[in-house]
Design an enzyme around this catalytic site. Sequence first.
Site, short mmCIF file in Angstrom:
data_model
loop_
_atom_site.label_atom_id
_atom_site.label_comp_id
_atom_site.label_asym_id
_atom_site.label_seq_id
_atom_site.Cartn_x
_atom_site.Cartn_y
_atom_site.Cartn_z
CG HIS A 95 -0.33 -0.06 2.53
ND1 HIS A 95 0.28 1.02 3.12
CD2 HIS A 95 -0.23 -1.08 3.41
CE1 HIS A 95 0.73 0.68 4.31
NE2 HIS A 95 0.44 -0.62 4.52
CB CYS A 111 1.87 -3.73 5.08
SG CYS A 111 0.31 -4.55 5.47
#
Length: 135
Positions: A95, A111
Amino acid sequence: INLDQTELVKPTPYRIFIDTANHQLSVYKSGDAVIETEIAVGTGDSKTPLGSFYVEETVQTIQADSPYGPFAFGLSGYSEDLDSFAGGDAVIGIHGTNDPSSIGKNVSSGCIRTPNDVIREMIKIIPRGTPVEIF
């Protein structure tokens, strides 16, 4: 079965490679690099899991300046260090970020963070099912 509502499986020429040690993400199309960028990855307490995954979903965030940037890819893998994250499963993802100074560092909960301009380019070309290798 209503095939109008079924997503057909089809091959993709894209592959994503994530080098956690060197904080690098590369997107290849038919063997040619089309995107290369520096990234942020997980910390020692919440490492980015290594292995072979795929893009399971694409998400547009509610606010482009959120901690997840304007877009996110949910991967088929889960954190090895967390049981849950933000009230849900500890799914790993790629992201954007509202903290560009974090790029190049080990700062996430597992992440992969990219600059927002990169995730905007990726969302245009990366389909669900794209293989992701994290090493």
